[in-house]
Design an enzyme around this catalytic site. Sequence first.
Site, PDB file in Angstrom:
ATOM      1  N   LYS A 131     -34.942  50.509   9.244  1.00 49.56           N
ATOM      2  CA  LYS A 131     -34.267  49.562   8.322  1.00 49.56           C
ATOM      3  C   LYS A 131     -35.308  48.877   7.447  1.00 49.56           C
ATOM      4  CE  LYS A 131     -35.611  45.472  10.410  1.00 49.56           C
ATOM      5  NZ  LYS A 131     -36.646  44.637   9.811  1.00 49.56           N
TER       6      LYS A 131
ATOM      7  N   ASP B  12     -32.681  42.422  16.360  1.00 46.95           N
ATOM      8  CA  ASP B  12     -32.252  43.427  15.377  1.00 46.95           C
ATOM      9  C   ASP B  12     -31.389  44.529  15.999  1.00 46.95           C
ATOM     10  OD1 ASP B  12     -33.789  42.100  13.528  1.00 46.95           O
ATOM     11  OD2 ASP B  12     -35.376  43.609  13.429  1.00 46.95           O
TER      12      ASP B  12
END
Length: 280
Positions: free
Chosen positions: A18, A140
């Site tokens: 990401k 995350d």
Amino acid sequence: MVADRNEPVEITLKCPAKINLFLEVGQKREDGYHEILTIFQTIDLYDELILHPGVPTGYFRSNIDLAWNGSNTLYKAVKAVEKHLGKELALGMELKKKIPAGGGLGGGSSDAAALLRYLGETFHIEREALFEVACSIGSDVPFFLRGGTAIGTGRGEVLTFPGDLEDYSVDLCFPGIGVSTPLAYTLLGRSADGHELGNKEVEKLLSALRERDLTLIGRLSKNDFEGPVFAMFPEIGRAYDKFKEKREAIATRMTGSGSTLFSLFEGTEGEYRFITSTDE
Ligand code: C5P
């Protein structure tokens, strides 16, 4: 996806990296975490996780130096699921790491989330329980349970999905230094009070990204860690200047707490494209 006990099977999971198109850090909380406001985006740079159901857990191979212990997010995921199910798993693993570790690209979190998705499906674990397990592994990890484009608040685990962005891509630059996430947060020196987060800016940035207002995207994208991390590690700051010069982009930013840098492009001009939550 459930393994037949008599047949040796191999299951390959793709674990995407990401970037953070926007990242603001707010106040420090009593639990030691910081409030953040971020836009997460998965890209098509993947680790590969090969599962061997039936092979004793603890069989673990990797192309990087990674031990099978509490420092490994996959180990944490297995232990947390075993605790939830009240039984031990038999699951050997091989990890082909392509996402640089400690680079702000979320590789360890993504590996754990891919494994949790598989285990969730195999053992019919409820969404809420899987989400709690994901939170216990890292801030995350919940994002990676779904991927695509997401706005993250809280410590990063409170997620909304404004619709996946498409037709953008990025070039990446790894300055070759790992930045410790707790250190990066400490460098910001946030206290328990104040520090407004720019919710309006996030909405404006998302609109600009949808409408392809490239100037506005360049102006609104940000990462609060850049200043303090570049000050502490001047070589990352120098890498940033050089990378920005190399090729004109919509924006050049650091991702997460660093040290990976990305340049954003429209279409497929960049090396890695944005992927949606349904791309895997
Ligand atoms: O959740 P994760 O394991 O990724 O966090 C690593 C460390 O980064 C935390 O222990 C904390 O020091 C810091 N952190 C933070 N605020 C967040 C996320 C992480 O202070 N929102």
